[in-house]
Design an enzyme around this catalytic site. Structure first.
Site, short mmCIF file in Angstrom:
data_model
loop_
_atom_site.label_atom_id
_atom_site.label_comp_id
_atom_site.label_asym_id
_atom_site.label_seq_id
_atom_site.Cartn_x
_atom_site.Cartn_y
_atom_site.Cartn_z
N HIS A 1 4.76 5.91 -128.19
CA HIS A 1 4.61 7.38 -128.21
C HIS A 1 5.50 8.10 -127.23
O HIS A 1 5.26 9.28 -126.96
CB HIS A 1 3.17 7.75 -127.84
CG HIS A 1 2.22 7.62 -128.98
ND1 HIS A 1 2.00 8.63 -129.88
CD2 HIS A 1 1.44 6.58 -129.38
CE1 HIS A 1 1.11 8.23 -130.77
NE2 HIS A 1 0.76 6.99 -130.50
N LYS B 1 0.42 23.75 -125.31
CA LYS B 1 0.62 22.29 -125.20
C LYS B 1 0.41 21.92 -123.75
O LYS B 1 0.32 22.79 -122.89
CB LYS B 1 2.03 21.90 -125.64
CG LYS B 1 3.14 22.75 -125.02
CD LYS B 1 4.51 22.39 -125.56
CE LYS B 1 4.78 22.90 -126.95
NZ LYS B 1 4.88 21.85 -127.95
N ARG B 2 0.30 20.63 -123.46
CA ARG B 2 0.22 20.20 -122.07
C ARG B 2 1.40 20.76 -121.28
O ARG B 2 2.49 20.95 -121.83
CB ARG B 2 0.23 18.67 -121.99
CG ARG B 2 -1.07 18.03 -122.37
CD ARG B 2 -2.20 18.38 -121.43
NE ARG B 2 -2.02 17.74 -120.14
CZ ARG B 2 -2.87 16.84 -119.63
NH1 ARG B 2 -3.95 16.49 -120.30
NH2 ARG B 2 -2.64 16.31 -118.45
N LYS C 1 8.70 19.61 -121.44
CA LYS C 1 8.36 20.55 -122.52
C LYS C 1 8.94 21.94 -122.25
O LYS C 1 9.05 22.75 -123.15
CB LYS C 1 6.84 20.61 -122.71
CG LYS C 1 6.24 19.32 -123.31
CD LYS C 1 4.72 19.43 -123.45
CE LYS C 1 4.06 18.19 -124.00
NZ LYS C 1 4.03 18.12 -125.47
N THR D 1 2.90 17.42 -132.41
CA THR D 1 2.09 17.71 -133.59
C THR D 1 1.68 19.18 -133.58
O THR D 1 1.38 19.73 -134.64
CB THR D 1 0.82 16.83 -133.65
OG1 THR D 1 0.18 16.88 -132.37
CG2 THR D 1 1.17 15.40 -133.99
N LYS E 1 1.12 21.91 -136.75
CA LYS E 1 -0.06 22.77 -136.96
C LYS E 1 0.39 24.22 -137.11
O LYS E 1 -0.11 24.95 -137.98
CB LYS E 1 -1.00 22.67 -135.75
CG LYS E 1 -1.58 21.30 -135.50
CD LYS E 1 -2.25 21.26 -134.12
CE LYS E 1 -2.50 19.83 -133.67
NZ LYS E 1 -2.86 19.75 -132.24
#
Ligand SMILES: *Cc1c(COP(=O)(O)O)cnc(C)c1O
Length: 811
Positions: free
Chosen positions: A365, A547-548, A553, A655, A659
């Site tokens: 992952h 998101k985290r 990110k 993901t 969504k």
């Protein structure tokens, strides 16, 4: 009477009256209260039981069908499950939504009141745990015989409170008031050993006896996982650590040493006390390794017990069993199965190894080197001495295989060894590749980069082992339940609701994108969802980054954009502008200070803008607390713009991107993870692309990356960083700026200008609302591929080679 087929059970009611009778009998006989005195919690518990009973009946039929067909099973091992709230899902999957709503009225409550009391088991951190939840949903929906194994943490992912001071963490005692969705199964308890030493077995080269120094009990309970539009109900089985009875020291207690009397019990039960709130970096903590082994040991014994119900010997084991490792957390299962087969069941090493290798498959992952799990050898030696011996032997035989293929290549042997040198560490990802039949990444680019970089030596040795299975999400939870208005419109537009099980049917919406009245309704739904969310002006562009928090990110890039917008508005207040509501949500690992600085900076920026009468009509920043599945389900249907701005080559898949696109948000994103596949499907004209690609990013440092150069050459970037550096947005802002100026690990400054230019294109598109709505519809229409049902079909066909086992209807 054939009890196995469930015949002989009194049929559970299908009408509102019958449902109401069942509800009342649960209220009286199980809850032990009356209509007159029932509290909202009584009503919630009773309703949950009544819904659960209907699923339990299907579960009984599922188990009977599985038992009769003795199929090949999938066992999904995951340290995390982010299941989301249960009531609404189970109402939908049991088809009782309407009759239940009517029935609870008789108790004086509305379904909505009771949904507010529903639990969300926060047994995961983010994407990886949520993926596990979507995959078990889709396995049931696809009638695949499967069990998900995990840990029943007493405390899930912490509850987050956002204030102007940033993030505060509180414990999440998610089942404090009980969990009506769960069945304890104490009879299936297992015994797990830790520490101790090993002893040779006379006359055997490979067998050993492990004498553990600590024994802990694993007690399972399970939650039902219904399939949608099918009869199958699978389970997720979660283990709780329990001290053995003998661990309570009565003599110490009698002597008044109360704390000492329970010390051993507390230590044992700490194993399933808390989920590690850490997403990607390893804490190197003994307790975490204990958790992993606890999960694996309990689950493997349970898997073997289940195999033994229907089969004898070991010949059929690998044929009837596939165990999927969700990341490296359960990788110790490879050594544990070897230990069980060799030491306890006395199989020859080679035969045990053949079975083991055929049984396991591994999903990787990550691409971040710091997220590749390793454990100090000395810790292994102390905690799991027998497993370390087994790993040494596996490694020795494996390196022999490498040596035979690449004679004399010592460097390669060192790179590929399961044991790293200086410091000596067990490399779990290497063990996972060596001990499995298939290895997969989670998006096209990710799988490619695994083969080319992180696991390149292994891909060269075993090219056929490496596969890609692009992630997906449950269309039930993230479209049907999260966005009922849009779901109804889609069903009306397509003339059928089969898309909920067969998401590629959304393609049928393509022609409706040209229908002005359909577009108008689509737009009205987005607006209504924004009104419900109540985060800002529903007519503003709702720009979401949920998101985290992690530097890769790049929430910091979004902050630089917001500050630049702030500067532009202040400099030219009269200009006509696109009003924006920028919504951030997400948690940072409590010890990840750089991420927490970014959170605090956002809170400060939000407050500054709020107070500024010139800027606030055009720009609003909101940061709701405690991002979790429930909150995601509220935000996603209201989003116009989906921020997927990680540095290319760092996000394995994502993901959240799926969504949002499925709910008609348009993505602004880099060529990273599954963004690439989303763009390929929705079309480049319906996606806002910017930034370096993965190869350019990887080369940037090699060619000399100096963040300061971007600062010097871009006045708007300079203004934003100067504002941060000046302390205008607090000390956190200063630290963020200094980190960006000095090293900028994730090339934020390199992508800044490209990102800002791209945001201008976003605003131009937004001005033409007809065009925007068309783009939005086409995003939904072309993202059917990202259903987790398709992900499961891929795993089933290419990795697991399992066939569905349909469960007969009850009439
Ligand atoms: C989907 C989801 C994630 C993953 O989001 P990414 O944007 O892919 O990182 C994390 N947390 C929750 C609660 C989610 O629902």
């Amino acid at each position: 009477m054939d009890l196995r087929q469930g015949i002989g059970l009194r049929k559970l009611g299908k009408t509102a009256e019958e449902f109401q009778q069942d509800l009342l009998s649960n209220l009286y006989y199980r809850r032990g209260t009356t209509v007159e005195s029932a509290s909202a919690r009584d009503a919630y518990e009773t309703l949950s039981q009544t819904v659960r009973d209907r699923l339990a009946e299907r579960r009984a039929r599922t188990a009977a069908a599985h038992y009769a067909s003795n199929p090949r099973w999938v066992y999904y091992l995951s340290a995390e499950y982010l299941l989301g709230a249960q009531l609404e899902q189970n109402l939908l999957y049991s088809g009782t939504g309407e009759i239940a709503a009517e029935a609870v009225k008789a108790l004086g409550f509305s379904i909505e009141d009771l949904e507010d009391l529903d639990i969300e088991p926060g047994l995961g951190n983010g994407g990886l745990g949520r993926l596990a939840a979507c995959l078990v949903d889709s396995m049931a929906t696809r009638d695949i015989p499967a069990v998900g194994y995990g840990i029943r943490y007493d405390l899930g992912i912490f509850r987050q409170i956002i204030t102007e001071n940033g993030q505060t963490e509180l414990p999440d005692d998610w089942a404090f008031q009980g969990n009506p969705w769960e069945f304890p199964a104490p009879d299936d308890r297992q015994t797990v050993g830790f520490y101790g030493h090993t002893e040779p077995v006379p006359g055997s080269q490979t067998r050993k006896v492990w004498v553990p120094g600590e024994i802990v009990l694993g007690e399972p309970s399970h939650m039902l996982v219904p399939g949608y539009g099918t009869e199958t109900v699978n389970i997720v089985r979660l283990w709780s650590a329990k001290a053995s009875e003998a661990s309570f020291d009565l003599s110490r207690f009698s002597a008044g040493q109360y704390a000492e009397a329970v010390q051993e019990a507390v230590r044992a039960e700490n194993i399933s006390k808390v989920l590690y709130p850490d997403d990607s970096t390893e804490l190197g903590r003994e307790l975490r390794l204990k958790q992993q082994y606890f999960l694996v040991s309990c689950s493997l014994r349970d898997i073997i017990r289940r195999f033994r119900l229907r089969n004898e010997g070991w010949d059929g084991f690998a044929e009837k069993t596939v165990i999927q490792l969700n990341d490296t957390h359960p990788t110790i299962a490879i050594a544990e199965l070897m230990r069980l087969l060799v030491d306890e069941y006395e199989l020859e090493w080679d035969r045990a190894w053949e079975i083991t290798r055929k049984t396991f498959a591994y999903t990787c992952h990550t691409l971040l080197p710091e997220a590749l799990e390793t454990w100090p050898v000395h810790l292994f030696e102390r905690l799991l001495p027998r497993h370390l011996e087994i790993i040494y032997l596996i490694n020795m035989l494996f390196l022999r295989e490498v040596e035979a293929r690449f004679p004399g290549d010592d460097d390669r042997l060192r790179r590929m060894s399961i044991i790293g040198e200086e410091p000596r560490m067990v490399r779990m990802a290497h063990l996972a590749v060596v001990g499995t039949e298939a290895v997969n990444g989670v998006a096209e680019l990710h799988s490619k980069l695994l083969r080319e970089t992180v696991l390149d030596d292994f891909a060269e040795l075993w090219p056929a082992k490496f596969q890609n299975v692009t992630n997906g999400i449950s269309p039930r939870r993230f479209v049907r339940i999260a966005n009922p208005r849009l779901s109804d419109l889609i069903t009306e537009g397509l003339g059928t609701d089969t898309w909920i099980r067969d998401l590629e049917r959304l393609e049928g919406l393509e022609r409706l994108a040209d229908d002005a009245s359909f577009r108008e309704r689509w737009q009205a739904i987005k607006r209504a969802n924004k009104v419900d969310l109540a985060a800002g002006d529903p007519d503003s562009l709702t720009d979401v980054m949920i998101k985290r928090f992690h530097e890769y990110k790049r929430q910091q890039l979004k902050v630089l954009h917001v500050i630049t917008l702030y500067h532009r508005i202040r400099q030219d207040p009269g200009r006509d502008r696109v009003p924006r509501t920028v919504l951030f949500a997400g948690k940072a690992a409590p010890a990840y200070h750089a991420a927490k600085d970014i959170i605090r900076l956002i809170a400060t920026v939000a407050a500054t803008i709020e107070k500024d009468p010139v800027v606030s009509p055009y720009l609003k920043v909101v940061f709701p607390s405690n991002y979790n599945v429930t909150l995601a389900e509220k935000i996603i249907p209201a989003a116009d713009l989906s921020e997927q701005i990680s540095l290319a080559g760092k996000e394995a898949s994502g993901t959240g991107n799926m969504k949002l696109a499925l709910n008609g948000a348009i993505t602004i994103g880099t060529m990273d993870g599954a963004n690439i596949e989303i763009r390929a499907r929705v079309g480049e004209e319906n996606f806002f692309l910017f930034g370096l690609d993965a190869y350019e990013a990887a080369n940037a440092r090699i060619n000399g990356y100096f963040p300061h150069r971007y600062y010097e050459h871009d006045p708007e970037l300079r203004a934003a960083l100067d504002a941060l550096g000046s302390g205008a947005f607090g000390e956190s802002g200063q630290r963020v700026a200094s980190s960006l100026m000095s090293w900028d690990e994730y090339l934020t400054l390199a992508d800044f200008r490209s990102y800002l230019d791209c945001q201008e294109q976003v605003e131009q598109a937004w001005h033409d609302r007809e065009r925007w709505t068309r783009m939005s519809i086409l995003n939904t229409a072309h993202c059917g591929f990202f259903s987790s049902d398709r992900t499961i079909a891929d795993y089933a066909a290419r990795i697991w080679r399992v066939a569905p086992v349909p469960v007969p209807h009850d009439d």
